[in-house]
Design an enzyme around this catalytic site. Structure first.
Site, PDB file in Angstrom:
ATOM      1  N   CYS A   1       0.822  -1.220   0.000  1.00 37.42           N
ATOM      2  CA  CYS A   1       0.000   0.000   0.000  1.00 37.42           C
ATOM      3  C   CYS A   1       0.851   1.263   0.000  1.00 37.42           C
ATOM      4  O   CYS A   1       0.610   2.194  -0.771  1.00 37.42           O
ATOM      5  CB  CYS A   1      -0.969  -0.023   1.177  1.00 37.42           C
ATOM      6  SG  CYS A   1      -0.191   0.015   2.820  1.00 37.42           S
TER       7      CYS A   1
ATOM      8  N   HIS B   1      -2.810   1.240   7.150  1.00 36.50           N
ATOM      9  CA  HIS B   1      -3.031   1.098   5.711  1.00 36.50           C
ATOM     10  C   HIS B   1      -3.186   2.494   5.120  1.00 36.50           C
ATOM     11  O   HIS B   1      -3.543   3.446   5.825  1.00 36.50           O
ATOM     12  CB  HIS B   1      -4.296   0.256   5.454  1.00 36.50           C
ATOM     13  CG  HIS B   1      -4.472  -0.178   4.031  1.00 36.50           C
ATOM     14  ND1 HIS B   1      -3.528  -0.887   3.328  1.00 36.50           N
ATOM     15  CD2 HIS B   1      -5.527  -0.020   3.169  1.00 36.50           C
ATOM     16  CE1 HIS B   1      -3.968  -1.147   2.109  1.00 36.50           C
ATOM     17  NE2 HIS B   1      -5.176  -0.631   1.994  1.00 36.50           N
TER      18      HIS B   1
ATOM     19  N   HIS C   1      -6.022   1.245  -4.006  1.00 37.45           N
ATOM     20  CA  HIS C   1      -5.050   0.792  -3.002  1.00 37.45           C
ATOM     21  C   HIS C   1      -4.496  -0.576  -3.378  1.00 37.45           C
ATOM     22  O   HIS C   1      -4.998  -1.254  -4.277  1.00 37.45           O
ATOM     23  CB  HIS C   1      -5.691   0.748  -1.614  1.00 37.45           C
ATOM     24  CG  HIS C   1      -6.716  -0.321  -1.434  1.00 37.45           C
ATOM     25  ND1 HIS C   1      -6.887  -1.005  -0.247  1.00 37.45           N
ATOM     26  CD2 HIS C   1      -7.645  -0.853  -2.288  1.00 37.45           C
ATOM     27  CE1 HIS C   1      -7.867  -1.886  -0.365  1.00 37.45           C
ATOM     28  NE2 HIS C   1      -8.346  -1.803  -1.589  1.00 37.45           N
TER      29      HIS C   1
END
Length: 237
Positions: A93, A141, A153
């Site tokens: 990510c 994240h 993502h």
């Protein structure tokens, strides 16, 4: 006042000044006119170069928009998740975010914890714009807001970079970061590029006054030049 408006105004003043020379020695009038034209050309060259340079530097630093970030992120759709990856062969990510920002010319830290400090904070999801970075609680994240309530993502092992409906709420979010100006803000430097600043207009007026100072003594009215310069300055600044 824009550069074009300044030129038009100065041309009007030049015509008026030359008209005031009527009845004086022809060579003096011609010299004054030539001097005026030379000073005008030189001063405008300096001011316009300076203005363009300012716009150029602003453009290189602020021309990236959130839409540019989203468009670049979409190039990586389908890339497999690889922990620690930052290439089209695989990325995680934060690797996706770092790579996308690098593509558009923005330096970024490698980890989510560093990326969560980039740019400026956005108050809530309601204020999010395409290209904003959304960081989950505890920096677990990071995703890129794509607009229309969607995000891009790199999800997790066994999955690919994807654009999906946003599942987050403000309660899930640590911070939202805006790393590129809005479209209107990015466009403003370009719109100001044609305007003469106060310092540039002062330079222009000084050059004209210097070139005509000697000739002004030959006019029928000694205050005519000063009046004309005051007229230009009053309308320009």
């Amino acid at each position: 006042m824009s550069a074009i408006d300044a030129v038009n105004r100065i041309q009007e003043i030049q015509q008026t000044f030359v008209a005031l020379q009527t009845g004086t020695v022809g060579s003096a009038s011609a010299t004054a006119s030539e001097s005026f034209t030379g000073a005008l050309a030189g001063a405008l060259a300096n001011t316009q170069t300076g203005t363009a340079g300012t716009a150029g530097s602003a453009g290189s630093a602020g021309s990236v928009t959130g839409q540019d970030i989203v468009a670049d992120a979409r190039k990586y759709l389908g890339v497999p998740y690889v922990f620690g990856g930052t290439t089209s062969s695989g990325m995680d990510c934060s690797g996706l975010v770092q790579t996308v920002l690098k593509d558009v010319g923005i330096s970024s830290p490698r980890l989510v914890s560093g990326e969560s400090t980039l740019g400026t904070a956005v108050p809530s999801l309601a204020d999010a714009q395409p290209g904003d970075l959304i960081v989950l609680k505890n920096n677990e994240h990071i995703v890129i807001y794509a607009g229309d309530d969607k995000v891009i993502h790199a999800p997790d092992v066994g999955r690919n970079v994807s654009e999906v409906p946003n599942w987050l709420t403000d309660a899930d979010i640590e911070t939202i970061r805006r790393v590129a100006p809005s479209t209107s803000a990015a466009a403003s430097p370009a719109s100001s590029a044609s305007a003469l600043s106060s310092s540039q207009m002062t330079q222009l007026l000084s050059a004209i006054q210097g070139s005509l100072g000697g000739a002004s003594s030959t006019t029928s009215g000694s205050g005519s030049l000063s009046s004309l310069l005051s007229l230009l300055q009053g309308g320009a600044l």
